[in-house]
Design a protein around this motif. Structure first.
Motif, PDB file in Angstrom:
ATOM      1  N   PRO A 141       0.794  -1.237   0.000  1.00  0.00           N
ATOM      2  CA  PRO A 141       0.000   0.000   0.000  1.00  0.00           C
ATOM      3  C   PRO A 141       0.825   1.284   0.000  1.00  0.00           C
ATOM      4  O   PRO A 141       0.781   2.070   0.948  1.00  0.00           O
ATOM      5  N   HIS A 142       1.606   1.488  -1.079  1.00  0.00           N
ATOM      6  CA  HIS A 142       2.401   2.715  -1.242  1.00  0.00           C
ATOM      7  C   HIS A 142       3.322   2.938  -0.040  1.00  0.00           C
ATOM      8  O   HIS A 142       3.355   4.017   0.550  1.00  0.00           O
ATOM      9  N   ILE A 143       4.089   1.908   0.284  1.00  0.00           N
ATOM     10  CA  ILE A 143       4.970   1.987   1.457  1.00  0.00           C
ATOM     11  C   ILE A 143       6.440   1.800   1.070  1.00  0.00           C
ATOM     12  O   ILE A 143       7.273   1.485   1.922  1.00  0.00           O
ATOM     13  N   GLY A 144       6.767   2.029  -0.212  1.00  0.00           N
ATOM     14  CA  GLY A 144       8.145   1.855  -0.654  1.00  0.00           C
ATOM     15  C   GLY A 144       9.140   2.651   0.170  1.00  0.00           C
ATOM     16  O   GLY A 144      10.218   2.176   0.504  1.00  0.00           O
ATOM     17  N   GLY A 145       8.776   3.874   0.516  1.00  0.00           N
ATOM     18  CA  GLY A 145       9.665   4.715   1.310  1.00  0.00           C
ATOM     19  C   GLY A 145       9.264   4.805   2.761  1.00  0.00           C
ATOM     20  O   GLY A 145       9.817   5.629   3.507  1.00  0.00           O
TER      21      GLY A 145
END
Length: 413
Positions: free
Chosen positions: A295-299
């Motif tokens: 859920p858009h947690i790459g960074g």
């Protein structure tokens, strides 16, 4: 005539700072360490209506990726001096409107580079080993112990599309893991280590066992991985997208996985994403084999959020303390020295001929001595910083605000 005060002309405790979306506490701590005590924090994003109702007296606002700073909000935020985007992008801010309003916009483009790069490598290993399937079966009580379709990444080709700060960091980690690194970028980029630059995206797609995307959201990258580009990928390869949700045609990717042409995917960003944590999420990639959806947690690591909190808050503090705009996406970039025994004035104006001459004429007419002068322009506005003798006329600021094409002028100290 009067003598300027040694401290800021506007007391720091009166500078209202609003931090939204659960920005790392280190940011508020950094502000308070530098004597900015009027700091308000919230864990959620705010709607445009909420901003309009609460931003009138805010001088600094900090957001992450969900809160939208629109032209309407900027017009209402009469006292706003700066926006801190505590993330790698600035898509949530109307940069044109911020520029014309003389509002400085900062972000932190490099603080989460390592976090994203590590996730790329880890997902590459998981997908090449088909861990999602084996994990699912183990949870279901099925002992799927075999080596079928399970590969090492050592000796395989990883193709990196977009060789910027994240792409080049992936390159370094990948080479250390024994991968052969190919990369493609529309701009000439020197390779890290033994990476090889390829001349076309299609060449990279045909040769790569793993393709990872690290490109910005632009008109040139929108849906760049469509059905045609996916068909160019090596049969049995995997695709990773931890960049922007607009760059992959999700429906086409779903079909490519179902057909077996692509053996797996790791996707962290999507064309449409929920507004906040806990909201329902749907994707055509759900429940497909060998697909990792995050859920858009790459960074989103503790280290990255800490670093972003320090980086952006420090840029905002430097702006308020001495007018420095290095890293700004709206105002021209100026790195300013500390000038002792002087009075610093900031003047933001439309980039029109004759403004600097008019400013200098005004100072000359008022018999004010200039100790230092710094000017930088971009295509839309100019930014002048004046260090003048500590003795000045009370009407100086009023005179500078009357200069034609002035957007805003203020006395810093």
């Amino acid at each position: 005539m009067k003598e300027a005060k040694e401290n800021l002309s506007y007391p720091k405790e009166n500078i209202k700072i609003l931090l939204l979306e659960g920005i790392h506490p280190k940011a508020a701590e950094n502000f308070k360490k530098h004597h900015f005590t009027n700091v308000e924090t919230h864990d959620v994003a705010w709607s445009e209506e909420e901003l309009l109702n609460n931003i009138e007296d805010v001088q600094i606002i900090g957001v992450r990726s969900k809160t939208q700073i629109t032209e309407k909000v900027l017009k209402h935020a009469k006292k706003l001096k700066a926006i801190g985007c505590f993330c790698i992008g600035t898509n949530q801010v109307d940069l044109d409107a911020a520029t014309l309003a003389g509002v400085t916009v900062f972000n932190s483009p490099y603080s989460n580079t390592r976090s994203v790069a590590e996730l790329v490598i880890s997902e590459s290993i998981m997908l090449m080993r088909r861990i999602p399937l084996r994990d699912k079966k183990a949870h279901e009580g099925v002992w799927l112990k075999d080596a079928k379709e399970s590969y090492e990444i050592r000796g395989k080709n990883i193709g990196i599309i977009g060789y910027g700060h994240i792409g080049s960091q992936v390159s370094v980690l990948a080479e250390n893991m024994g991968l052969n690194v190919l990369y493609y970028d529309i701009e000439p980029k020197l390779p890290m280590g033994n990476a090889t630059r390829v001349e076309s995206m299609n060449d990279l797609l045909k040769r790569s066992d793993i393709v990872t995307l690290h490109v910005p959201a632009t008109s040139g990258t929108e849906m760049m991985m469509d059905a045609d580009k996916l068909s160019q990928m090596k049969k049995g390869s995997i695709l990773l997208n931890l960049s922007r949700g607009s760059v992959v045609d999700i429906k086409a990717l779903s079909e490519a996985i179902k057909s077996g042409h692509i053996s797996g995917a790791g996707i962290d960003v999507y064309p449409q994403e929920p507004e906040s944590k806990g909201e329902p999420f749907q994707s055509e990639l759900q429940n497909l084999p060998n697909v990792i959806l995050t859920p858009h947690i790459g960074g989103s690591t503790i280290e990255a959020q800490y670093n972003i909190g320090v980086d952006v808050s420090t840029k905002l503090i430097n702006l308020i303390d001495n007018g420095t705009t290095v890293g700004s996406h709206s105002l021209p970039s100026l790195n300013l020295p500390v000038q002792k025994n002087a009075h610093r004035i900031l003047h933001i104006h439309e980039n029109k001929p004759g403004v600097l001459s008019e400013i200098n004429r005004c100072l000359s007419d008022m018999d004010i001595n200039i100790l230092g002068q710094y000017l930088k322009t971009n295509e839309k506005i100019g930014y002048v910083v004046l260090d003048v003798d500590k003795h000045h006329d009370d009407g100086l600021l009023n005179v500078l605000n009357e200069v034609k094409h002035t957007i805003k002028a203020r006395i810093l100290y």
